[in-house]
Design a protein around this motif. Structure first.
Motif, PDB file in Angstrom:
ATOM      1  N   ASP A  64       0.859  -1.188   0.000  1.00 16.38           N
ATOM      2  CA  ASP A  64       0.000   0.000   0.000  1.00 16.38           C
ATOM      3  C   ASP A  64       0.895   1.237   0.000  1.00 16.38           C
ATOM      4  OD1 ASP A  64      -1.984   1.806   0.177  1.00 16.38           O
ATOM      5  OD2 ASP A  64      -2.745   1.185   2.123  1.00 16.38           O
ATOM      6  N   PRO A  65       1.319   1.705  -1.175  1.00 14.48           N
ATOM      7  CA  PRO A  65       2.249   2.837  -1.194  1.00 14.48           C
ATOM      8  C   PRO A  65       1.622   4.150  -0.745  1.00 14.48           C
ATOM      9  CG  PRO A  65       1.533   2.326  -3.414  1.00 14.48           C
ATOM     10  CD  PRO A  65       0.965   1.248  -2.532  1.00 14.48           C
ATOM     11  N   VAL A  66       0.305   4.248  -0.734  1.00 10.77           N
ATOM     12  CA  VAL A  66      -0.350   5.500  -0.362  1.00 10.77           C
ATOM     13  C   VAL A  66      -0.406   5.677   1.159  1.00 10.77           C
ATOM     14  CG1 VAL A  66      -2.455   6.873  -0.700  1.00 10.77           C
ATOM     15  CG2 VAL A  66      -1.690   5.336  -2.477  1.00 10.77           C
ATOM     16  N   ARG A  67      -0.219   4.587   1.900  1.00 13.26           N
ATOM     17  CA  ARG A  67      -0.370   4.678   3.349  1.00 13.26           C
ATOM     18  C   ARG A  67       0.635   5.652   3.956  1.00 13.26           C
ATOM     19  NH1 ARG A  67      -3.047   1.832   7.005  1.00 13.26           N
ATOM     20  NH2 ARG A  67      -3.701   0.344   5.410  1.00 13.26           N
ATOM     21  N   THR A  68       1.865   5.634   3.451  1.00 13.34           N
ATOM     22  CA  THR A  68       2.875   6.567   3.974  1.00 13.34           C
ATOM     23  C   THR A  68       2.451   8.016   3.753  1.00 13.34           C
ATOM     24  OG1 THR A  68       4.596   4.942   3.491  1.00 13.34           O
ATOM     25  CG2 THR A  68       5.300   7.219   3.853  1.00 13.34           C
ATOM     26  N   LEU A  69       1.905   8.283   2.569  1.00 19.84           N
ATOM     27  CA  LEU A  69       1.435   9.637   2.278  1.00 19.84           C
ATOM     28  C   LEU A  69       0.252  10.007   3.156  1.00 19.84           C
ATOM     29  CD1 LEU A  69       2.453  11.705   0.185  1.00 19.84           C
ATOM     30  CD2 LEU A  69       0.539  11.056  -1.249  1.00 19.84           C
ATOM     31  N   MET A  70      -0.588   9.051   3.460  1.00 17.89           N
ATOM     32  CA  MET A  70      -1.725   9.310   4.352  1.00 17.89           C
ATOM     33  C   MET A  70      -1.242   9.749   5.733  1.00 17.89           C
ATOM     34  SD  MET A  70      -4.149   6.068   3.371  1.00 17.89           S
ATOM     35  CE  MET A  70      -5.040   6.235   4.914  1.00 17.89           C
ATOM     36  N   HIS A  99       0.372  13.390   5.590  1.00 15.51           N
ATOM     37  CA  HIS A  99      -0.568  14.506   5.409  1.00 15.51           C
ATOM     38  C   HIS A  99      -1.896  14.197   6.114  1.00 15.51           C
ATOM     39  CE1 HIS A  99       2.082  16.395   2.450  1.00 15.51           C
ATOM     40  NE2 HIS A  99       2.243  15.196   1.909  1.00 15.51           N
ATOM     41  N   GLN A 100      -1.821  13.622   7.286  1.00 17.67           N
ATOM     42  CA  GLN A 100      -3.023  13.204   8.004  1.00 17.67           C
ATOM     43  C   GLN A 100      -3.935  14.390   8.299  1.00 17.67           C
ATOM     44  OE1 GLN A 100      -4.102  10.164   8.838  1.00 17.67           O
ATOM     45  NE2 GLN A 100      -5.908  10.953   9.886  1.00 17.67           N
ATOM     46  N   GLU A 101      -3.385  15.476   8.826  1.00 21.90           N
ATOM     47  CA  GLU A 101      -4.214  16.621   9.222  1.00 21.90           C
ATOM     48  C   GLU A 101      -4.837  17.292   8.009  1.00 21.90           C
ATOM     49  OE1 GLU A 101      -3.854  20.752  11.831  1.00 21.90           O
ATOM     50  OE2 GLU A 101      -2.128  19.441  11.571  1.00 21.90           O
ATOM     51  N   LEU A 102      -4.053  17.435   6.937  1.00 24.17           N
ATOM     52  CA  LEU A 102      -4.588  18.037   5.712  1.00 24.17           C
ATOM     53  C   LEU A 102      -5.761  17.235   5.175  1.00 24.17           C
ATOM     54  CD1 LEU A 102      -4.455  19.934   3.222  1.00 24.17           C
ATOM     55  CD2 LEU A 102      -2.751  18.364   2.275  1.00 24.17           C
ATOM     56  N   CYS A 103      -5.624  15.914   5.118  1.00 30.62           N
ATOM     57  CA  CYS A 103      -6.685  15.071   4.564  1.00 30.62           C
ATOM     58  C   CYS A 103      -7.894  15.011   5.487  1.00 30.62           C
ATOM     59  CB  CYS A 103      -6.157  13.664   4.310  1.00 30.62           C
ATOM     60  SG  CYS A 103      -4.783  13.587   3.130  1.00 30.62           S
ATOM     61  N   ALA A 104      -7.668  15.057   6.807  1.00 33.61           N
ATOM     62  CA  ALA A 104      -8.784  14.946   7.743  1.00 33.61           C
ATOM     63  C   ALA A 104      -9.637  16.202   7.768  1.00 33.61           C
ATOM     64  CB  ALA A 104      -8.260  14.633   9.149  1.00 33.61           C
ATOM     65  N   ARG A 105      -9.023  17.348   7.524  1.00 33.13           N
ATOM     66  CA  ARG A 105      -9.774  18.606   7.608  1.00 33.13           C
ATOM     67  C   ARG A 105     -10.275  19.100   6.259  1.00 33.13           C
ATOM     68  NH1 ARG A 105      -9.534  20.872  12.507  1.00 33.13           N
ATOM     69  NH2 ARG A 105      -7.949  20.124  13.971  1.00 33.13           N
ATOM     70  N   ALA A 106      -9.904  18.436   5.169  1.00 37.29           N
ATOM     71  CA  ALA A 106     -10.326  18.877   3.845  1.00 37.29           C
ATOM     72  C   ALA A 106     -11.814  18.616   3.649  1.00 37.29           C
ATOM     73  CB  ALA A 106      -9.526  18.155   2.769  1.00 37.29           C
ATOM     74  N   VAL A 107     -12.469  19.539   2.965  1.00 34.02           N
ATOM     75  CA  VAL A 107     -13.881  19.384   2.651  1.00 34.02           C
ATOM     76  C   VAL A 107     -14.080  18.888   1.224  1.00 34.02           C
ATOM     77  CG1 VAL A 107     -14.565  21.155   4.296  1.00 34.02           C
ATOM     78  CG2 VAL A 107     -14.063  21.801   1.942  1.00 34.02           C
ATOM     79  N   ASP A 108     -12.982  18.759   0.472  1.00 29.42           N
ATOM     80  CA  ASP A 108     -13.091  18.318  -0.909  1.00 29.42           C
ATOM     81  C   ASP A 108     -11.744  17.785  -1.343  1.00 29.42           C
ATOM     82  OD1 ASP A 108     -13.014  19.036  -4.072  1.00 29.42           O
ATOM     83  OD2 ASP A 108     -15.036  18.584  -3.411  1.00 29.42           O
ATOM     84  N   ALA A 163      -5.578  18.213  -3.112  1.00 32.66           N
ATOM     85  CA  ALA A 163      -4.698  18.421  -4.261  1.00 32.66           C
ATOM     86  C   ALA A 163      -3.932  19.731  -4.137  1.00 32.66           C
ATOM     87  CB  ALA A 163      -5.519  18.407  -5.555  1.00 32.66           C
ATOM     88  N   ALA A 164      -4.601  20.782  -3.655  1.00 34.62           N
ATOM     89  CA  ALA A 164      -3.918  22.061  -3.465  1.00 34.62           C
ATOM     90  C   ALA A 164      -2.810  21.937  -2.432  1.00 34.62           C
ATOM     91  CB  ALA A 164      -4.930  23.128  -3.046  1.00 34.62           C
ATOM     92  N   GLY A 165      -3.097  21.250  -1.331  1.00 38.78           N
ATOM     93  CA  GLY A 165      -2.070  21.063  -0.315  1.00 38.78           C
ATOM     94  C   GLY A 165      -0.904  20.223  -0.803  1.00 38.78           C
ATOM     95  N   LEU A 166      -1.189  19.172  -1.563  1.00 40.17           N
ATOM     96  CA  LEU A 166      -0.114  18.342  -2.099  1.00 40.17           C
ATOM     97  C   LEU A 166       0.760  19.122  -3.068  1.00 40.17           C
ATOM     98  CD1 LEU A 166      -1.999  14.971  -2.748  1.00 40.17           C
ATOM     99  CD2 LEU A 166      -0.483  15.535  -0.843  1.00 40.17           C
ATOM    100  N   GLU A 167       0.140  19.928  -3.932  1.00 42.24           N
ATOM    101  CA  GLU A 167       0.916  20.744  -4.861  1.00 42.24           C
ATOM    102  C   GLU A 167       1.781  21.742  -4.115  1.00 42.24           C
ATOM    103  OE1 GLU A 167      -1.724  22.540  -7.610  1.00 42.24           O
ATOM    104  OE2 GLU A 167      -1.988  20.738  -8.817  1.00 42.24           O
ATOM    105  N   SER A 174      -5.943  12.510  -9.003  1.00 42.48           N
ATOM    106  CA  SER A 174      -6.354  11.137  -8.762  1.00 42.48           C
ATOM    107  C   SER A 174      -5.841  10.655  -7.414  1.00 42.48           C
ATOM    108  CB  SER A 174      -5.831  10.238  -9.886  1.00 42.48           C
ATOM    109  OG  SER A 174      -6.100   8.882  -9.601  1.00 42.48           O
ATOM    110  N   LEU A 175      -4.606  11.032  -7.075  1.00 41.02           N
ATOM    111  CA  LEU A 175      -4.058  10.673  -5.771  1.00 41.02           C
ATOM    112  C   LEU A 175      -4.830  11.353  -4.651  1.00 41.02           C
ATOM    113  CD1 LEU A 175      -1.830   9.345  -4.055  1.00 41.02           C
ATOM    114  CD2 LEU A 175      -0.401  11.343  -4.544  1.00 41.02           C
ATOM    115  N   ALA A 176      -5.208  12.615  -4.859  1.00 42.31           N
ATOM    116  CA  ALA A 176      -5.972  13.339  -3.839  1.00 42.31           C
ATOM    117  C   ALA A 176      -7.344  12.716  -3.627  1.00 42.31           C
ATOM    118  CB  ALA A 176      -6.112  14.807  -4.242  1.00 42.31           C
TER     119      ALA A 176
END
Length: 404
Positions: free
Chosen positions: A38-44, A47-56, A61-65, A84-86
């Protein structure tokens, strides 16, 4: 069981111990495992806080960029692009619970109101300081030149400090670094030219200036209007930022996001231009002024400064500095052409500046320079500010967006 040849045969249902078992079918078709499952788990986790608080997913994607994740990086996580990753991160990371805020959030509305009040006072401070400095200069008109110089220098220093405080708080505060160090130099030059440039150009065209006896004559009304314009600039920037985040949350694609952000940028620019025009007309009526080209030049400079700060706030300080530098370069070029035209055989070089000044007035030079630079920044903003990375999610703290 014994065979005629002396061997043995297995009874029905019995497995011979000396004969290996046949291989399983799924073992022959299973590909060898390469890399993490699961290569995405490390990224999760990163960026745990960014993904948890995102509404979309576009917010992720903006945070990752903003953190340097590109489409090539997304390919290492088995995705075709950042978006797609976002989308996978948005689907897999659970949203933060609304009641997970700390207990101190109960005092958030009052703290936010106090912070907005402080920021509003700081954004009105440059105009108040500028008006006080002009009143102080008017009160020492009969004093010695040394006293007038000291009063003017003190007012200039206090005005610079007030502007610095105003742009370092609220919607005009940079959140993506400080940007190029030369940007402040271009701001000082263009603002100084708006105050003293018309007098200097007129002196140069007349063969002067006769230094040190020539006393500079400042354009008072544009200076006061531009100082007070910091408050409407902050208001328009806040309006654009808030609605940009709403559009980001509601959009389902980059094309839709760009189509909905472009009218917001044009509307914010027109709102600020209308407020600045009202300030210029008001100060011209109260303090008096020169020809009609002076307010036009001040309005062009105000829009240029507004667009440059808006781009810098949303993560494009390099483009903002380039726009300011281009306006400053055109103003310097106009002054240099007038001086070069004094050399033998080079008078034709000063003809364009002289003809423009004669037809419209000395303020035509900064009007042309700032208008061209502002249009360039507006065109760039219609491309840069329509991306997902230009609209960060709202700050986590309730009063963080208006923190002094």
């Amino acid at each position: 069981m014994t065979t005629p040849e002396g061997g043995t045969t297995a009874a029905p249902g019995e497995v011979r111990a000396d004969r290996p078992a046949p291989p399983r079918k799924d073992a022959a078709t299973r590909p060898p495992r390469r890399g993490p499952a699961d290569p995405v788990r490390t990224l999760m986790h990163h960026h745990q806080e960014l993904c948890a608080r995102a509404v979309d997913a576009l917010e992720i994607a903006a945070g990752l960029e903003a953190h340097g994740v590109t489409d090539r990086t997304a390919a290492r996580f088995r995705h075709r692009d950042v978006f797609s990753l976002a989308e996978e991160l948005y689907a897999r990371v659970p949203r933060a619970a609304p009641d997970a805020a700390p207990a101190a959030a109960t005092h958030a509305p009052a703290a936010a109101r106090r912070s907005r009040t402080v920021c509003g006072a700081l954004q009105l401070l440059p105009g108040a300081v500028c008006a006080a400095a002009i009143a102080a200069l008017a009160s020492v008109t009969t004093a010695t030149p040394a006293v007038r110089t000291a009063v003017g220098a003190s007012g200039l220093v206090l005005l610079a400090l007030a502007v610095r405080l105003g742009v370092r708080s609220g919607p005009l505060r940079l959140r993506h670094g400080t940007g190029p160090r030369t940007a402040g130099l271009w701001v000082c030059w263009t603002a100084g030219y708006a105050v003293y440039g018309d007098w200097l150009l007129g002196q140069l065209l007349a063969g002067g200036p006769d230094l040190p006896h020539a006393a500079p004559r400042a354009a008072v009304a544009p200076a006061v209007a531009l100082a007070f314009a910091l408050a409407p600039a902050a208001g328009c920037a806040h309006w654009f930022t808030v609605r940009g985040r709403r559009v980001l949350a509601a959009s389902r694609g980059l094309e839709e996001l760009a189509a909905r952000v472009r009218p917001l940028l044009l509307a914010a620019t027109l709102l600020f231009l209308g407020a600045l025009a009202a300030l210029l007309l008001g100060t011209e009526a109260v303090l008096g002024g020169g020809d009609m080209s002076t307010p036009v030049a001040a309005a062009a400079l105000g829009v240029l400064l507004f667009l440059a700060r808006l781009l810098a706030v949303h993560g494009f300080p390099g483009a903002a500095a380039a726009g300011l530098a281009s306006a400053a370069a055109l103003e310097v070029l106009a002054l240099a052409l007038v001086l070069i035209a004094r050399l033998p055989g080079l008078p034709p070089l000063g003809v364009p500046v002289e003809a423009l000044t004669t037809a419209v007035g000395p303020a035509a030079v900064p009007a042309v320079a700032c208008t061209a630079a502002a249009l360039g920044l507006l065109v760039h903003g219609l491309r840069a500010l329509t991306g997902a990375c230009a609209h960060w999610p709202a700050p986590s703290g309730p009063a963080e967006a208006h923190r002094p």
